[in-house]
Design a protein around this motif. Structure first.
Motif, PDB file in Angstrom:
ATOM      1  N   ALA A  28      -2.035 -15.499  -9.511  1.00 46.67           N
ATOM      2  CA  ALA A  28      -1.567 -14.274  -8.869  1.00 46.67           C
ATOM      3  C   ALA A  28      -2.620 -13.188  -9.005  1.00 46.67           C
ATOM      4  N   PHE A  29      -2.750 -12.407  -7.967  1.00 51.03           N
ATOM      5  CA  PHE A  29      -3.709 -11.299  -7.984  1.00 51.03           C
ATOM      6  C   PHE A  29      -2.947  -9.986  -8.033  1.00 51.03           C
ATOM      7  N   ALA A  30      -3.553  -8.985  -8.643  1.00 53.89           N
ATOM      8  CA  ALA A  30      -2.938  -7.665  -8.642  1.00 53.89           C
ATOM      9  C   ALA A  30      -3.026  -7.073  -7.237  1.00 53.89           C
ATOM     10  N   GLN A  31      -4.207  -7.147  -6.640  1.00 54.89           N
ATOM     11  CA  GLN A  31      -4.455  -6.527  -5.339  1.00 54.89           C
ATOM     12  C   GLN A  31      -5.544  -7.311  -4.629  1.00 54.89           C
ATOM     13  N   LEU A  32      -5.202  -8.439  -4.046  1.00 56.78           N
ATOM     14  CA  LEU A  32      -6.227  -9.240  -3.385  1.00 56.78           C
ATOM     15  C   LEU A  32      -6.580  -8.603  -2.040  1.00 56.78           C
ATOM     16  N   GLY A  33      -7.838  -8.253  -1.862  1.00 57.09           N
ATOM     17  CA  GLY A  33      -8.232  -7.570  -0.632  1.00 57.09           C
ATOM     18  C   GLY A  33      -9.097  -8.409   0.279  1.00 57.09           C
ATOM     19  N   LEU A  34      -9.887  -9.313  -0.305  1.00 59.46           N
ATOM     20  CA  LEU A  34     -10.812 -10.107   0.505  1.00 59.46           C
ATOM     21  C   LEU A  34     -10.913 -11.519  -0.067  1.00 59.46           C
ATOM     22  N   VAL A  35     -10.878 -12.471   0.824  1.00 57.25           N
ATOM     23  CA  VAL A  35     -11.092 -13.847   0.417  1.00 57.25           C
ATOM     24  C   VAL A  35     -12.332 -14.356   1.134  1.00 57.25           C
ATOM     25  N   VAL A  36     -13.283 -14.844   0.369  1.00 48.72           N
ATOM     26  CA  VAL A  36     -14.453 -15.468   0.966  1.00 48.72           C
ATOM     27  C   VAL A  36     -14.317 -16.962   0.743  1.00 48.72           C
ATOM     28  N   VAL A  37     -14.423 -17.726   1.816  1.00 49.24           N
ATOM     29  CA  VAL A  37     -14.324 -19.171   1.695  1.00 49.24           C
ATOM     30  C   VAL A  37     -15.655 -19.769   2.121  1.00 49.24           C
ATOM     31  N   ASP A  38     -16.374 -20.354   1.175  1.00 39.98           N
ATOM     32  CA  ASP A  38     -17.592 -21.055   1.555  1.00 39.98           C
ATOM     33  C   ASP A  38     -17.146 -22.443   1.942  1.00 39.98           C
ATOM     34  N   GLU A  39     -17.007 -22.654   3.228  1.00 37.12           N
ATOM     35  CA  GLU A  39     -16.245 -23.801   3.682  1.00 37.12           C
ATOM     36  C   GLU A  39     -17.052 -25.086   3.677  1.00 37.12           C
TER      37      GLU A  39
END
Ligand code: ADP
Ligand code: MG
Length: 723
Positions: free
Chosen positions: A415-426
């Motif tokens: 769980a995140f407190a405040q997830l703002g950005l997800v980077v996926v190196d796919e």
């Protein structure tokens, strides 16, 4: 098994209720994703045979491919002088008299049919004298035997007793659909089942395409299209049929692409309406970006970071694909975006396909972020469970700004407190599904997906159509194109000498092997054994390291770090180094048994070198008896370093299913459309779909179409819900 009365049968009926199917066959069908009667009707033939014209045996010409209808005289299993089995039948035109001809070996209208090693034909008593059978195959002379005409390994259909070839036969006197068999179910069985389905549903197949779209584009209605795609009309153009361009086939391909592109467009529309985070770019953020950057970004990097930041500032959630060849500098761009999110008080999750790569990214970022006050961490399986628990606690409490890891990061207990950005190196290891799981969690964060394999246009229009795309089309300054050579096995020693020369100059070298353990039957040089051999006998003066998938992650990290620091000079590895590893002073990539690797994989491996200013080399050591496809791959690689061209080539060699790995593609369920063959129809259907979706929401055709698509989408395309 109860058989459904025709009236209650529909396209969505479970296939086991179709007459002739039952539980066992239903299970076989399920293995191919065929679960409903509708699925079966979309199991289209992969080719057709023209059996309209039955050629009299006397009129056959050697070399010709033809259909004959003959009566079996005699035959059985024979042994040749070399001990091989041949199943050999003689037969005469069905119109000829039924009694044995005076000469058993030759008679007018007589033909021999032969199959090699076909013991099963004897065992299963497939043929009996007097049977009327339809053979289709290439005609030639039996040069060793009687001088008769023969067909070797012909296709056949045995006519049931008493049935005469007429317009109603599914096997004779028509263009016959050939299906890929499903388990033990032959093309013939499948053909009958499809015929049954079509008959039972006659007049009850409605059309998913909006009528106005259908009329404007002069498309056949679905019912007729399905029927004709399976059982073409007599006047059909055989050439069009073979090219999948008859009106029936075109209609079905159009339908499929219309649905896919409309569905993705709807999904995207929904996403743009969702409420995400509108980040602000402050002076302070600009300053920290400047402090972090170790070099001047290229023009392409500047352009894409502007595109990304513009997205981040907007209130709709970002869904952007960052495409750039290996070594083009995507990571630093993603880290700049991370600084924007962190500067706004949000957290960033940075996910990589492997732990090695996650670790690399983490170490790279730690280095760059030294002048800043960000709190970075890394979640890998190597950490103890108490460490993991503590890490999760800190994430939930907002005490970590930037966390690196694999897809374990999106597992439900993180769980995140405040997830703002997800980077996926796919790097093509994350599936479409996972992408949406992620986006659906809580307040939608912005998502940036990095990929090194360029997406060919057809795929960009489908699979990735719901993403915005940014492209880095420029390498960092001073890069020289990697020199790639194909090396015959016999010249391996010279190649190793070459490696010695480079390492003596202080450069690093990779030597990559296909497998970890010795495969008994294959002449492989597995990494472990070769590591020992190379250390002892070839490069005793150098320090070698060994990297493979079976090592624990701390061990992997330790080896990678020593290679990076130059303590290890030659890194012997399996293809685990394929992704993302960044060691700028490494200049030689020697790949053993290069013929065994896929094109995308080879390109990725090659991308491990050429990351610094020095000239780099990729040496493809390849066995001599390689397949044609392998040869094609190696040549393509030697000819170009352009990842986009390689991706197109790869797509052509392998086809779209394998290009992405079937399930992962989310496009496994393209049933008749083919992304290589049908690019023209794809673009046409996509244009139509987008225009159709422009209609006002109150439009009844639009409403009907959308609600239907929502119902069918999950079953049909295996993707998450739309709209
Ligand atoms: P990718 O992830 O696209 O494969 P990376 O982000 O790993 O590429 O970058 C490859 C290497 O190039 C890294 O060592 C990185 O520090 C360096 N690099 C990236 N951008 C630049 C630039 N503009 N100038 C010089 N070096 C750069
Ligand atoms: Mg990278």
């Amino acid at each position: 098994m109860p058989v459904m009365p025709a009236a209650s049968l529909s396209l969505t009926t479970d296939i086991k209720y179709l007459k002739g199917v039952g539980p066992a066959r239903a299970q076989l069908f399920a293995s191919r994703g065929i679960r409903t009667v509708g699925d079966l009707l979309y199991y289209t033939p992969f080719r057709y045979e023209d059996r309209q014209r039955i050629t009299p045996v006397r009129a056959l010409i050697p070399g010709q491919t033809a259909t004959v209808l003959v009566k079996i005289l005699s035959g059985g299993l024979m042994r040749t002088r070399t001990g091989a089995y041949i199943y050999d039948l003689s037969a005469v035109d069905a119109s000829a008299p039924a009694h044995e001809p005076p000469d058993k070996h030759w008679a007018p209208g007589m033909i021999r049919l032969k199959w090699f090693n076909a013991v099963y034909l004897e065992k299963n008593k497939v043929f009996r004298p007097g049977q009327r059978v339809f053979f289709y195959g290439k005609v030639d002379y039996d040069r060793f035997g009687s001088g008769n005409l023969q067909m070797v390994q012909p296709q056949f259909e045995i006519l049931p007793d008493g049935e005469t070839p007429n317009g109603h036969s599914l096997e004779v006197g028509r263009v016959v659909p050939i299906y890929e068999s499903v388990g033990k179910m032959s093309a013939r069985v499948i053909r009958r089942l499809i015929w049954t389905g079509l008959e039972l549903l006659d007049g009850q197949i409605d059309d998913p395409l909006p009528p106005s779209v259908r009329h404007r584009n002069r498309l056949l209605d679905r019912s007729a299209a399905l029927r004709q795609a399976h059982f073409p009309q007599p006047d059909v153009s055989l050439e069009d049929l073979a090219n999948f361009r008859t009106p029936a086939q075109v209609r079905l391909i159009f339908e499929e692409f219309f649905n896919v592109t409309a569905g993705l467009a709807l999904k995207r529309r929904q996403a743009t309406r969702a409420h995400g985070i509108a980040f602000r770019v402050t002076e302070e953020i600009r300053r920290s970006v400047k402090r972090m950057l170790p070099f001047h970004p290229t023009a392409a990097q500047k352009r894409v970071i502007r595109e990304i930041v513009t997205d981040m500032q907007a209130s709709r959630p970002m869904a952007r694909l960052l495409q750039g060849d290996v070594g083009s500098g995507k990571t630093i761009v993603a880290l700049q975006a991370a600084l924007v999110a962190i500067g706004n008080g949000y957290q960033v999750a940075f996910m990589a396909p492997t732990e090695i790569l996650a670790t690399q990214h983490y170490l790279y970022a730690k280095q760059l972020f030294k002048p800043l006050t960000c709190r970075l961490d890394l979640l890998t399986s190597a950490r103890s469970s108490s460490e993991k628990a503590e890490l999760k606690r800190r994430l939930a409490a907002g005490e970590i700004d930037l966390i690196f890891g694999t897809h374990a990061l999106i597992e439900s207990d993180v769980a995140f407190a405040q997830l703002g950005l997800v980077v996926v190196d796919e790097q093509h290891r994350f599936g479409v599904m996972q992408r949406y799981e992620l986006i659906r969690k809580g307040q939608p964060p912005d998502v940036l997906i990095m990929t090194a394999t360029p997406i060919p246009r057809t795929l960009a229009l489908t699979l990735y159509a719901d993403l915005d795309v940014s492209v880095i089309d420029e390498a960092p300054p001073g890069r020289r194109p990697i020199i790639t050579r194909i090396i015959p096995e016999a010249e391996r020693a010279q190649a190793l000498e070459f490696v010695r020369g480079r390492v003596r100059r202080g450069e690093g070298a990779y030597i990559v092997y296909p497998l970890v353990e010795e495969a008994e039957t294959l002449d492989l040089r597995p990494a472990v054994r070769m590591y020992e051999h190379l250390s002892r006998n070839v490069f005793p003066e150098f320090r070698l390291g060994l990297l493979h998938g079976r090592l624990r992650s701390q061990e992997k990290e330790a080896v990678m770090e020593s290679f990076k620091r130059g303590e290890v000079q030659v890194l012997v590895s399996t293809s685990v180094v394929e992704v993302g590893v960044d060691v700028p002073h490494a200049t030689v990539m020697l790949i053993e048994h290069a013929e065994r690797f896929g094109l995308a994989q080879l390109h990725q491996l090659r991308g491990r070198v050429g990351r610094g200013q020095a000239q780099s080399y990729c040496l493809l050591v390849a066995g001599d008896n390689r397949t044609e496809a392998a040869e094609e791959r190696l040549r393509a690689l030697a000819e170009t370093t352009d990842g986009f061209r390689l991706a197109e080539t790869d797509l052509k060699i392998r086809g779209p299913g394998e290009f992405f790995g079937t399930r992962q593609a989310g496009m496994a369920s393209l049933r008749i459309g083919n992304l290589v063959r049908d690019q023209d129809i794809l673009e046409w259907a996509r244009r139509e779909a987008h225009e159709f979706l422009q209609r006002p929401e109150s439009d009844p055709e639009l409403q009907a179409f959308v609600s239907r698509l929502q119902r069918e989408w999950p079953h049909r395309y295996g993707l998450a819900q739309v709209g």
